[in-house]
Design a protein around this motif. Structure first.
Motif, PDB file in Angstrom:
ATOM      1  N   VAL A 157       0.839  -1.208   0.000  1.00 38.32           N
ATOM      2  CA  VAL A 157       0.000   0.000   0.000  1.00 38.32           C
ATOM      3  C   VAL A 157       0.868   1.251   0.000  1.00 38.32           C
ATOM      4  O   VAL A 157       0.599   2.222  -0.725  1.00 38.32           O
ATOM      5  N   LYS A 158       1.919   1.232   0.799  1.00 41.92           N
ATOM      6  CA  LYS A 158       2.824   2.384   0.872  1.00 41.92           C
ATOM      7  C   LYS A 158       3.508   2.654  -0.458  1.00 41.92           C
ATOM      8  O   LYS A 158       3.799   3.807  -0.796  1.00 41.92           O
ATOM      9  N   GLU A 159       3.749   1.603  -1.241  1.00 42.36           N
ATOM     10  CA  GLU A 159       4.401   1.760  -2.540  1.00 42.36           C
ATOM     11  C   GLU A 159       3.406   2.128  -3.649  1.00 42.36           C
ATOM     12  O   GLU A 159       3.811   2.299  -4.794  1.00 42.36           O
ATOM     13  N   GLY A 160       2.126   2.235  -3.317  1.00 46.32           N
ATOM     14  CA  GLY A 160       1.155   2.685  -4.305  1.00 46.32           C
ATOM     15  C   GLY A 160       0.217   1.620  -4.829  1.00 46.32           C
ATOM     16  O   GLY A 160      -0.592   1.891  -5.720  1.00 46.32           O
ATOM     17  N   PHE A 161       0.289   0.394  -4.291  1.00 42.10           N
ATOM     18  CA  PHE A 161      -0.620  -0.663  -4.729  1.00 42.10           C
ATOM     19  C   PHE A 161      -2.019  -0.425  -4.162  1.00 42.10           C
ATOM     20  O   PHE A 161      -2.181   0.158  -3.086  1.00 42.10           O
ATOM     21  N   GLN A 162      -3.018  -0.884  -4.899  1.00 44.03           N
ATOM     22  CA  GLN A 162      -4.405  -0.746  -4.481  1.00 44.03           C
ATOM     23  C   GLN A 162      -5.046  -2.125  -4.352  1.00 44.03           C
ATOM     24  O   GLN A 162      -4.650  -3.080  -5.016  1.00 44.03           O
ATOM     25  N   TYR A 163      -6.066  -2.213  -3.497  1.00 43.46           N
ATOM     26  CA  TYR A 163      -6.807  -3.461  -3.352  1.00 43.46           C
ATOM     27  C   TYR A 163      -7.628  -3.725  -4.609  1.00 43.46           C
ATOM     28  O   TYR A 163      -8.264  -2.828  -5.148  1.00 43.46           O
ATOM     29  N   HIS A 164      -7.622  -4.969  -5.060  1.00 38.18           N
ATOM     30  CA  HIS A 164      -8.465  -5.367  -6.187  1.00 38.18           C
ATOM     31  C   HIS A 164      -9.606  -6.261  -5.706  1.00 38.18           C
ATOM     32  O   HIS A 164     -10.769  -5.969  -5.920  1.00 38.18           O
ATOM     33  N   HIS A 165      -9.271  -7.352  -5.031  1.00 43.58           N
ATOM     34  CA  HIS A 165     -10.279  -8.201  -4.414  1.00 43.58           C
ATOM     35  C   HIS A 165      -9.610  -9.095  -3.375  1.00 43.58           C
ATOM     36  O   HIS A 165      -8.384  -9.167  -3.310  1.00 43.58           O
ATOM     37  N   ALA A 166     -10.428  -9.729  -2.572  1.00 46.18           N
ATOM     38  CA  ALA A 166      -9.912 -10.622  -1.533  1.00 46.18           C
ATOM     39  C   ALA A 166     -10.752 -11.888  -1.488  1.00 46.18           C
ATOM     40  O   ALA A 166     -11.954 -11.864  -1.718  1.00 46.18           O
ATOM     41  N   GLU A 167     -10.087 -12.998  -1.180  1.00 45.78           N
ATOM     42  CA  GLU A 167     -10.748 -14.273  -0.956  1.00 45.78           C
ATOM     43  C   GLU A 167     -10.308 -14.787   0.415  1.00 45.78           C
ATOM     44  O   GLU A 167      -9.582 -14.108   1.145  1.00 45.78           O
ATOM     45  N   ARG A 168     -10.740 -15.997   0.759  1.00 46.96           N
ATOM     46  CA  ARG A 168     -10.406 -16.537   2.078  1.00 46.96           C
ATOM     47  C   ARG A 168      -8.906 -16.581   2.328  1.00 46.96           C
ATOM     48  O   ARG A 168      -8.447 -16.287   3.433  1.00 46.96           O
ATOM     49  N   GLY A 169      -8.140 -16.954   1.324  1.00 47.32           N
ATOM     50  CA  GLY A 169      -6.720 -17.200   1.553  1.00 47.32           C
ATOM     51  C   GLY A 169      -5.768 -16.154   1.017  1.00 47.32           C
ATOM     52  O   GLY A 169      -4.552 -16.310   1.141  1.00 47.32           O
ATOM     53  N   TYR A 170      -6.266 -15.069   0.433  1.00 45.75           N
ATOM     54  CA  TYR A 170      -5.344 -14.087  -0.137  1.00 45.75           C
ATOM     55  C   TYR A 170      -6.052 -12.754  -0.388  1.00 45.75           C
ATOM     56  O   TYR A 170      -7.278 -12.664  -0.373  1.00 45.75           O
ATOM     57  N   VAL A 171      -5.224 -11.738  -0.619  1.00 49.93           N
ATOM     58  CA  VAL A 171      -5.712 -10.454  -1.107  1.00 49.93           C
ATOM     59  C   VAL A 171      -4.963 -10.147  -2.402  1.00 49.93           C
ATOM     60  O   VAL A 171      -3.748 -10.346  -2.488  1.00 49.93           O
ATOM     61  N   MET A 172      -5.678  -9.721  -3.418  1.00 52.44           N
ATOM     62  CA  MET A 172      -5.069  -9.369  -4.693  1.00 52.44           C
ATOM     63  C   MET A 172      -4.926  -7.848  -4.765  1.00 52.44           C
ATOM     64  O   MET A 172      -5.890  -7.111  -4.534  1.00 52.44           O
ATOM     65  N   MET A 173      -3.717  -7.404  -5.101  1.00 50.38           N
ATOM     66  CA  MET A 173      -3.435  -5.975  -5.202  1.00 50.38           C
ATOM     67  C   MET A 173      -2.900  -5.668  -6.599  1.00 50.38           C
ATOM     68  O   MET A 173      -2.325  -6.531  -7.264  1.00 50.38           O
ATOM     69  N   THR A 174      -3.087  -4.429  -7.034  1.00 50.22           N
ATOM     70  CA  THR A 174      -2.666  -4.037  -8.378  1.00 50.22           C
ATOM     71  C   THR A 174      -1.934  -2.705  -8.348  1.00 50.22           C
ATOM     72  O   THR A 174      -2.113  -1.890  -7.431  1.00 50.22           O
ATOM     73  N   TYR A 175      -1.121  -2.521  -9.364  1.00 43.70           N
ATOM     74  CA  TYR A 175      -0.369  -1.272  -9.539  1.00 43.70           C
ATOM     75  C   TYR A 175      -0.362  -0.937 -11.019  1.00 43.70           C
ATOM     76  O   TYR A 175       0.027  -1.774 -11.847  1.00 43.70           O
ATOM     77  N   TRP A 176      -0.812   0.268 -11.367  1.00 49.95           N
ATOM     78  CA  TRP A 176      -0.852   0.690 -12.769  1.00 49.95           C
ATOM     79  C   TRP A 176       0.325   1.615 -13.034  1.00 49.95           C
ATOM     80  O   TRP A 176       0.430   2.700 -12.448  1.00 49.95           O
ATOM     81  N   ILE A 177       1.248   1.195 -13.893  1.00 49.32           N
ATOM     82  CA  ILE A 177       2.493   1.921 -14.117  1.00 49.32           C
ATOM     83  C   ILE A 177       2.344   3.115 -15.059  1.00 49.32           C
ATOM     84  O   ILE A 177       2.805   4.215 -14.732  1.00 49.32           O
TER      85      ILE A 177
END
Length: 387
Positions: A157-177
């Motif tokens: 998050v500090k590096e600029g990633f955003q939340y995309h979605h989450a499931e039971r075992g993980y969170v998916m994050m994205t970064y648009w360059i």
């Protein structure tokens, strides 16, 4: 002047990072680079400046012991400018980059199985990786952080990633360059539910009373309903939901507690309600249903293959076969124009005056995958007469 790296032999770390190793001088410490500038450049030697080649690095390079992390690396070294004509101890180090592969849209997908566990190490490697991906003009970055790596989420998050979605075992994050609006696809916008309209030869409908429901729906006899699982077809999901709500989970508990032989003996005395998919009769599309998601709800007509009911006591209060007329005359059903219309459509289908959407397996050249297409045919009368 001659460029000389170290007065002693470099030392290999005991464990390689991915397919390569890291070199460190035994005499190197943070004091050796005090006042020195560290940045990438091509290898050359001029005056009192020593330069070493660089394939990729971070402007905020630091010296640290990475430890036995299972991370892949790319080769990288630095140019160090000496001060006042002195000869600072030179060093060569391979900077780690996140193990990742390119997607088909010019983006990057990080391998979640080879992430470092230490947040500080992850922060350094993530910055170096982003620097390299920007140089290579990559686009979107997909970063999947498993549950056991949750400490890395604040770093991303500090590096600029955003939340995309989450499931039971993980969170998916994205970064648009690239600059401009993000072109990565958004998270799934819909949930998909199914309802099974099961009617036997006596014009009786399979209905259930849910154990947990809103107060306004207390005592309502309704169709078996539920949500589609991942990678599950609509028609198989409808059949599964009916079977689950009429006894499968209860029998599963018996299997776990009593074993296979007892399970088979008990099963021989019961014939749970099993069904065969006929058609999708209709579907409803609603919005802002749960967590601001849209909802698709498919009403499926099913043919009973058995009639014995054994209700799932985890979710279902009761289950039974109810005469269709009695089912329709329930105040909550009779007073709901949408559901009354659905019942009218089901009755019309039973009289072969309506034809729903049946299952057809097809392969598309767009993706070469076998998929399911739901449709009816133009000659409705002939088609429905054959059902």
């Amino acid at each position: 002047m001659e460029l000389k790296l170290f007065d002693a032999k470099p030392v290999f770390l005991s464990k390689p990072f991915g397919s390569k190793r890291e070199l460190l001088s035994p005499f190197l410490s943070s004091k050796h680079i005090a006042g020195a500038k560290v940045f990438p450049n091509l290898c050359s030697c001029k005056g009192n400046s020593w330069k070493a080649s660089c394939l990729g690095t971070s402007q905020n390079a630091s010296i640290s012991s990475f430890g036995p992390e299972n991370i892949a690396v790319d080769t990288c070294s630095y140019r160090i400018n000496g001060t006042n004509g002195t000869n600072p101890s030179m060093y060569f180090r391979e900077t780690s980059l996140l193990d990742a592969f390119d997607d088909e849209y010019g983006g990057v997908i990080v391998n979640p199985e080879r992430l470092p566990s230490n947040p500080n190490i992850f922060a350094s490697i993530l910055r170096s990786s982003l620097f390299q991906w920007k140089i290579k003009e990559k686009k979107g970055v997909w970063l999947k952080l498993p549950l056991d790596k949750s400490e890395l989420v604040p770093v991303a998050v500090k590096e600029g990633f955003q939340y995309h979605h989450a499931e039971r075992g993980y969170v998916m994050m994205t970064y648009w360059i690239p600059g401009g609006p993000c072109m990565l696809p958004a998270n799934a916008s819909h949930q998909v539910g199914v309802g099974g309209f099961v009617i036997n030869d006596n014009n009786e409908v399979l209905v259930v009373q849910e154990k947990y429901s809103a107060p306004a729906l207390a005592g309502l006899w309704k169709l078996p309903t539920g949500f589609i699982h991942e990678s599950e077809e609509i028609f198989t999901g409808a059949v599964r939901e009916v079977k689950e709500e009429t006894g499968v989970r209860t029998l599963s508990m018996i299997y776990v507690l009593c074993g296979y032989i007892t399970y088979q003996i008990i099963l021989s005395f019961f014939s749970m309600v099993d069904t065969e998919f006929v058609e999708i009769i209709a579907f409803r599309h609603a919005h802002n249903v749960a967590f601001e998601k849209s909802d698709l709800f498919f009403i499926c007509m099913l043919k009973p293959l058995s009639t014995q009911i054994m209700a799932d006591d985890l979710e279902i209060q009761a289950a039974k076969w109810m005469p269709l007329v009695e089912f329709v005359e329930q105040p909550l059903i009779h007073g709901d124009c949408m559901f009354k219309l659905i019942i009218d459509i089901c009755i019309a289908r039973m009289g072969k005056r309506y034809c729903g959407l049946s299952v057809h397996k097809v392969v598309s050249k767009f993706d070469d995958r076998l998929s399911t297409l739901y449709y009816n045919i133009v000659n409705v009368q002939d088609f429905c007469q054959g059902r």
